[in-house]
Write an enzyme that holds these catalytic residues in place. Structure first.
Site, PDB file in Angstrom:
ATOM      1  N   ASN A   1      17.346   1.793   8.516  1.00  0.00           N
ATOM      2  CA  ASN A   1      17.674   0.403   8.194  1.00  0.00           C
ATOM      3  C   ASN A   1      18.348   0.384   6.831  1.00  0.00           C
ATOM      4  O   ASN A   1      17.682   0.549   5.809  1.00  0.00           O
ATOM      5  CB  ASN A   1      16.378  -0.420   8.202  1.00  0.00           C
ATOM      6  CG  ASN A   1      16.612  -1.862   7.788  1.00  0.00           C
ATOM      7  OD1 ASN A   1      17.753  -2.300   7.617  1.00  0.00           O
ATOM      8  ND2 ASN A   1      15.523  -2.608   7.616  1.00  0.00           N
TER       9      ASN A   1
ATOM     10  N   HIS B   1      11.533  -8.415  10.775  1.00  0.00           N
ATOM     11  CA  HIS B   1      11.315  -7.605   9.567  1.00  0.00           C
ATOM     12  C   HIS B   1      10.627  -8.467   8.504  1.00  0.00           C
ATOM     13  O   HIS B   1      10.927  -9.647   8.364  1.00  0.00           O
ATOM     14  CB  HIS B   1      12.651  -7.070   9.046  1.00  0.00           C
ATOM     15  CG  HIS B   1      12.468  -5.997   8.021  1.00  0.00           C
ATOM     16  ND1 HIS B   1      12.138  -6.285   6.720  1.00  0.00           N
ATOM     17  CD2 HIS B   1      12.514  -4.648   8.109  1.00  0.00           C
ATOM     18  CE1 HIS B   1      11.992  -5.143   6.058  1.00  0.00           C
ATOM     19  NE2 HIS B   1      12.218  -4.136   6.874  1.00  0.00           N
TER      20      HIS B   1
ATOM     21  N   GLU C   1       5.028  -1.916   9.805  1.00  0.00           N
ATOM     22  CA  GLU C   1       5.535  -1.811   8.437  1.00  0.00           C
ATOM     23  C   GLU C   1       4.623  -2.598   7.499  1.00  0.00           C
ATOM     24  O   GLU C   1       4.799  -3.817   7.351  1.00  0.00           O
ATOM     25  CB  GLU C   1       6.964  -2.365   8.353  1.00  0.00           C
ATOM     26  CG  GLU C   1       7.991  -1.594   9.136  1.00  0.00           C
ATOM     27  CD  GLU C   1       9.385  -1.679   8.500  1.00  0.00           C
ATOM     28  OE1 GLU C   1      10.036  -0.638   8.444  1.00  0.00           O
ATOM     29  OE2 GLU C   1       9.784  -2.758   8.045  1.00  0.00           O
TER      30      GLU C   1
ATOM     31  N   GLY D   1       9.574  -0.226   0.202  1.00  0.00           N
ATOM     32  CA  GLY D   1      10.368  -0.168  -1.023  1.00  0.00           C
ATOM     33  C   GLY D   1       9.543   0.023  -2.278  1.00  0.00           C
ATOM     34  O   GLY D   1      10.042  -0.154  -3.394  1.00  0.00           O
TER      35      GLY D   1
ATOM     36  N   SER E   1       8.372   3.308   2.881  1.00  0.00           N
ATOM     37  CA  SER E   1       8.498   4.457   1.965  1.00  0.00           C
ATOM     38  C   SER E   1       8.392   5.806   2.678  1.00  0.00           C
ATOM     39  O   SER E   1       7.813   6.748   2.141  1.00  0.00           O
ATOM     40  CB  SER E   1       7.483   4.356   0.823  1.00  0.00           C
ATOM     41  OG  SER E   1       7.705   3.171   0.076  1.00  0.00           O
TER      42      SER E   1
HETATM   43  P1  13P Z   1      11.599   1.655   2.657  1.00  0.00           P
HETATM   44  O1  13P Z   1      11.701   2.911   3.480  1.00  0.00           O
HETATM   45  O2  13P Z   1      12.693   1.529   1.645  1.00  0.00           O
HETATM   46  O3  13P Z   1      10.235   1.445   2.104  1.00  0.00           O
HETATM   47  O4  13P Z   1      11.864   0.425   3.680  1.00  0.00           O
HETATM   48  C1  13P Z   1      11.158   0.371   4.863  1.00  0.00           C
HETATM   49  C2  13P Z   1      11.721  -0.708   5.694  1.00  0.00           C
HETATM   50  O5  13P Z   1      11.592  -1.862   5.397  1.00  0.00           O
HETATM   51  C3  13P Z   1      12.472  -0.327   6.901  1.00  0.00           C
HETATM   52  O6  13P Z   1      12.757  -1.417   7.691  1.00  0.00           O
END
Ligand code: 13P
Length: 249
Positions: A9, A95, A167, A173, A212
């Site tokens: 993504n 999301h 998630e 992030g 992450s």
């Molecule tokens: P990160 O891998 O940057 O934590 O993001 C995960 C995410 O939101 C994928 O949709």
């Protein structure tokens, strides 16, 4: 064995030049060592150029979002059939960034999920709790509500052509990944929720982990019984990292 999927993504990152370079690096790097399905999710405006570059390759294309109606006066929105026009195979729905920043509720997520299926797109339904919800012991309650809203809209059979991504919002992030055991516990819970309505379907449903994911932690996550791949944010923008995650899957 369930189908494995690694989805990148790209969120709202990149320039046309950077994205073209990334696509070419991924095309060169995908080899026999990658047996999982791989899909990338560029920002809308780059879908045409990425679609052209991915044509005839093993890398699938997906979109980060779609609108819940087929067409009409919805300024700024993009429909499922438009995504199909550019060879999109998957689309992310629900999301957490859209749930929190754009105020998307369970009902809208359910309608988007159904709309994606109506266009032959594979929805990747994101579910997951915030840190406050986890600390309050409400993880399962939140995930059950998010899943239930979509099940009520689309029905259990719809999940035959869908993917679920767990998630945890606190891991997105932040560099803070759920431990493999923490993730596995919620993945098993998601599978139990589906099994309660259709035990056979639950066995074949692909459930991704997102939050992450990096080359350094992917192997341990993928070793868990109910983790079938990853929805990768930041690390999907770095070809070597993303390819290493694809190989680990
Ligand atoms: P990160 O891998 O940057 O934590 O993001 C995960 C995410 O939101 C994928 O949709």
């Amino acid at each position: 064995m369930r189908p494995r999927l690694v989805a990148g993504n790209w969120k709202m990152h990149g320039t046309r030049a950077a994205i073209e370079t990334l696509v070419e690096e991924l095309k060169r790097g995908i080899d026999a060592g990658v047996r999982a399905e791989v899909a990338v999710f560029p920002p809308y405006v780059y879908l045409p150029c990425v679609a052209e570059r991915l044509a005839g390759t093993a890398i699938a294309l997906g979109a980060q979002n779609l609108w819940s109606e087929e067409s009409g006066a919805y300024t700024g929105e993009v429909s499922g059939s438009m995504l199909r026009d550019y060879n999109c195979r998957h689309v992310i729905v629900g999301h957490s960034e859209r749930r929190t920043l754009m105020g998307e509720g369970d009902d809208l997520v359910g309608r988007k999920f159904a709309r994606a299926l109506a266009h032959g797109l594979i929805p990747i339904l994101c579910v997951g709790e915030t840190l406050a919800e986890r600390q309050a012991g409400r993880t399962e309650q939140v995930v059950a509500r998010q899943l239930g809203a979509v099940l009520d809209h689309a029905g259990i059979a719809a999940f035959r052509a869908a993917v679920v991504a767990y998630e945890p919002v606190w891991a997105i992030g932040t560099g803070r990944t759920a431990s493999p055991e923490e993730a596995q516990a919620v993945h098993a819970f998601v599978r139990r929720c589906i099994a309660a309505r259709d035990p056979e379907l639950a066995k074949v449903l692909t459930i991704l982990y997102g939050g992450s994911v990096k080359a350094s932690n992917a192997g341990a996550l993928f070793a868990m019984a109910d983790i079938d791949g990853a929805l990768v944010g930041g690390a999907s923008l770095v070809s070597d990292e993303f390819l290493a995650i694809c190989r680990a899957a």
